[in-house]
Design a protein around this motif. Sequence first.
Motif, PDB file in Angstrom:
ATOM      1  N   TYR A  38     -11.649  17.546  13.846  1.00 47.22           N
ATOM      2  CA  TYR A  38     -10.389  17.433  14.327  1.00 47.22           C
ATOM      3  C   TYR A  38     -10.217  16.053  15.086  1.00 47.22           C
ATOM      4  O   TYR A  38     -10.814  15.758  16.078  1.00 47.22           O
ATOM      5  N   ILE A  39      -9.106  15.171  14.595  1.00 52.92           N
ATOM      6  CA  ILE A  39      -8.778  14.147  15.318  1.00 52.92           C
ATOM      7  C   ILE A  39      -7.326  14.340  15.649  1.00 52.92           C
ATOM      8  O   ILE A  39      -6.582  14.114  14.860  1.00 52.92           O
ATOM      9  N   VAL A  40      -7.014  13.996  17.003  1.00 54.44           N
ATOM     10  CA  VAL A  40      -5.636  13.970  17.597  1.00 54.44           C
ATOM     11  C   VAL A  40      -5.303  12.486  17.930  1.00 54.44           C
ATOM     12  O   VAL A  40      -6.207  11.924  18.615  1.00 54.44           O
ATOM     13  N   ASN A  41      -4.383  11.762  17.434  1.00 54.44           N
ATOM     14  CA  ASN A  41      -4.115  10.420  17.707  1.00 54.44           C
ATOM     15  C   ASN A  41      -2.417  10.446  18.105  1.00 54.44           C
ATOM     16  O   ASN A  41      -1.665  10.995  17.456  1.00 54.44           O
ATOM     17  N   GLY A  42      -2.110  10.222  19.240  1.00 54.18           N
ATOM     18  CA  GLY A  42      -0.606   9.917  19.443  1.00 54.18           C
ATOM     19  C   GLY A  42      -0.505   8.636  20.257  1.00 54.18           C
ATOM     20  O   GLY A  42      -1.416   8.245  20.687  1.00 54.18           O
ATOM     21  N   ILE A  43       0.788   8.410  20.366  1.00 51.21           N
ATOM     22  CA  ILE A  43       1.165   7.239  21.090  1.00 51.21           C
ATOM     23  C   ILE A  43       2.367   7.442  22.181  1.00 51.21           C
ATOM     24  O   ILE A  43       3.149   8.712  21.596  1.00 51.21           O
ATOM     25  N   GLY A  44       2.440   6.589  23.413  1.00 47.93           N
ATOM     26  CA  GLY A  44       3.464   7.147  24.006  1.00 47.93           C
ATOM     27  C   GLY A  44       4.136   5.606  24.681  1.00 47.93           C
ATOM     28  O   GLY A  44       4.608   5.957  25.864  1.00 47.93           O
ATOM     29  N   PHE A  87       0.850  -1.135  -0.009  1.00 45.89           N
ATOM     30  CA  PHE A  87       0.097  -0.047   0.109  1.00 45.89           C
ATOM     31  C   PHE A  87       0.932   1.266  -0.053  1.00 45.89           C
ATOM     32  O   PHE A  87       2.024   1.024   0.281  1.00 45.89           O
ATOM     33  N   ASN A  88       0.141   2.429  -0.304  1.00 43.23           N
ATOM     34  CA  ASN A  88       0.926   3.685  -0.561  1.00 43.23           C
ATOM     35  C   ASN A  88       1.137   4.163   0.918  1.00 43.23           C
ATOM     36  O   ASN A  88       0.214   4.241   1.740  1.00 43.23           O
ATOM     37  N   ILE A  89       2.444   4.671   1.304  1.00 40.01           N
ATOM     38  CA  ILE A  89       2.464   5.058   2.660  1.00 40.01           C
ATOM     39  C   ILE A  89       2.776   6.576   2.453  1.00 40.01           C
ATOM     40  O   ILE A  89       3.907   7.009   1.632  1.00 40.01           O
ATOM     41  N   LEU A  90       2.046   7.411   3.404  1.00 41.03           N
ATOM     42  CA  LEU A  90       2.405   8.871   3.333  1.00 41.03           C
ATOM     43  C   LEU A  90       2.523   9.380   4.503  1.00 41.03           C
ATOM     44  O   LEU A  90       2.019   8.849   5.604  1.00 41.03           O
ATOM     45  N   ILE A  91       3.425  10.208   4.930  1.00 44.78           N
ATOM     46  CA  ILE A  91       3.904  10.496   6.043  1.00 44.78           C
ATOM     47  C   ILE A  91       4.084  12.079   6.180  1.00 44.78           C
ATOM     48  O   ILE A  91       4.492  12.589   5.361  1.00 44.78           O
ATOM     49  N   ALA A  92       3.394  12.420   7.304  1.00 42.35           N
ATOM     50  CA  ALA A  92       3.341  13.973   7.761  1.00 42.35           C
ATOM     51  C   ALA A  92       4.398  14.061   8.655  1.00 42.35           C
ATOM     52  O   ALA A  92       4.153  13.407   9.916  1.00 42.35           O
ATOM     53  N   PRO A  93       5.402  14.216   8.375  1.00 43.64           N
ATOM     54  CA  PRO A  93       6.642  14.290   9.345  1.00 43.64           C
ATOM     55  C   PRO A  93       6.602  14.811  10.456  1.00 43.64           C
ATOM     56  O   PRO A  93       6.031  15.980  10.543  1.00 43.64           O
ATOM     57  N   GLY A  94       7.170  14.431  11.571  1.00 40.99           N
ATOM     58  CA  GLY A  94       7.121  14.934  13.040  1.00 40.99           C
ATOM     59  C   GLY A  94       8.701  15.143  13.512  1.00 40.99           C
ATOM     60  O   GLY A  94       9.385  14.645  12.513  1.00 40.99           O
ATOM     61  N   ASN A  95       8.888  15.644  14.363  1.00 41.20           N
ATOM     62  CA  ASN A  95      10.248  16.173  14.757  1.00 41.20           C
ATOM     63  C   ASN A  95      11.046  14.740  15.102  1.00 41.20           C
ATOM     64  O   ASN A  95      12.306  14.994  14.779  1.00 41.20           O
ATOM     65  N   VAL A 100       2.232   3.405  26.135  1.00 42.24           N
ATOM     66  CA  VAL A 100       1.741   3.341  27.171  1.00 42.24           C
ATOM     67  C   VAL A 100       0.550   2.181  27.137  1.00 42.24           C
ATOM     68  O   VAL A 100       0.014   2.335  25.953  1.00 42.24           O
ATOM     69  N   ASP A 101       0.348   1.403  28.064  1.00 44.30           N
ATOM     70  CA  ASP A 101      -0.772   0.525  27.817  1.00 44.30           C
ATOM     71  C   ASP A 101      -1.976   1.253  27.160  1.00 44.30           C
ATOM     72  O   ASP A 101      -2.460   2.429  27.755  1.00 44.30           O
ATOM     73  N   GLY A 102      -2.697   0.711  26.401  1.00 43.84           N
ATOM     74  CA  GLY A 102      -4.026   1.470  25.750  1.00 43.84           C
ATOM     75  C   GLY A 102      -3.679   2.248  24.588  1.00 43.84           C
ATOM     76  O   GLY A 102      -4.559   2.724  23.937  1.00 43.84           O
ATOM     77  N   ASP A 103      -2.509   2.308  24.171  1.00 45.25           N
ATOM     78  CA  ASP A 103      -2.204   3.179  22.834  1.00 45.25           C
ATOM     79  C   ASP A 103      -2.957   2.637  21.558  1.00 45.25           C
ATOM     80  O   ASP A 103      -3.002   1.438  21.633  1.00 45.25           O
ATOM     81  N   ARG A 104      -3.278   3.290  20.956  1.00 40.63           N
ATOM     82  CA  ARG A 104      -4.073   2.965  19.601  1.00 40.63           C
ATOM     83  C   ARG A 104      -3.507   3.766  18.549  1.00 40.63           C
ATOM     84  O   ARG A 104      -3.379   4.877  18.758  1.00 40.63           O
ATOM     85  N   ILE A 105      -3.486   3.404  17.400  1.00 38.43           N
ATOM     86  CA  ILE A 105      -3.409   4.202  16.219  1.00 38.43           C
ATOM     87  C   ILE A 105      -4.612   3.998  15.250  1.00 38.43           C
ATOM     88  O   ILE A 105      -5.305   3.195  15.192  1.00 38.43           O
ATOM     89  N   ILE A 106      -4.396   5.098  14.323  1.00 40.34           N
ATOM     90  CA  ILE A 106      -5.515   5.113  13.127  1.00 40.34           C
ATOM     91  C   ILE A 106      -4.962   4.916  11.957  1.00 40.34           C
ATOM     92  O   ILE A 106      -3.839   5.399  11.818  1.00 40.34           O
ATOM     93  N   ILE A 107      -5.594   3.907  11.392  1.00 40.73           N
ATOM     94  CA  ILE A 107      -5.040   3.410   9.975  1.00 40.73           C
ATOM     95  C   ILE A 107      -6.201   3.659   8.939  1.00 40.73           C
ATOM     96  O   ILE A 107      -7.353   3.207   9.261  1.00 40.73           O
ATOM     97  N   ILE A 108      -6.010   4.403   7.961  1.00 39.06           N
ATOM     98  CA  ILE A 108      -7.004   4.620   6.937  1.00 39.06           C
ATOM     99  C   ILE A 108      -6.876   4.035   5.667  1.00 39.06           C
ATOM    100  O   ILE A 108      -5.679   4.222   5.098  1.00 39.06           O
TER     101      ILE A 108
END
Length: 167
Positions: free
Chosen positions: A151-157, A11-19, A159-167
């Motif tokens: 607006y959707i904010v998704n982040g991981i740390g 699949f196509n990978i598009l990245i909105a880069p972070g620090n 930590v137990d319970g982390d989830r990510i969004i995949i579209i």
Amino acid sequence: IKLKDLYSQKFNILIAPGNHDIGSGENKYSREIFSKFFKDLDSYPFASNSSYFNFVIENSNNNMNMDEVKLFELIDSFDKSSRSKTILFRHHIPIKELKYLSNRRKLKGIPTFRNLERKIKNHDLIIISGDGGAFDYLQRIGCLQFNSIKYIVNGIGDVDGDRIIII
């Protein structure tokens, strides 16, 4: 690079880069690696689309305040009559009202939802950002709607319970 090696054929990978993707400050080495293996950082923001979505991908490391004219031109360029939703991906929190979800507490110059709304003609927009959930006291996912912009904010740390969004 592992992500690209493992999945780019599927699949196509598009990245909105972070620090953490491109380093912070003048870390030229990380920026060169990202540009070589993914997308040249000078080409951000850019548009892409699929059968169901129009995407705008932003490098919010360079545009924390969402004040780049090209960004708004891309958002507004999609055919309004199409059934496709427009989604903007960025790493950093897009508006002041979401600051409480951010890993960064000192955010200067980011717009309010009303200021952002004035700049975007295509109000049927979803903005998905990361940079939340790095600490156990922060929410991992936050969803809000101001008028017709979602607006959707998704982040991981790690930590137990982390989830990510995949579209």
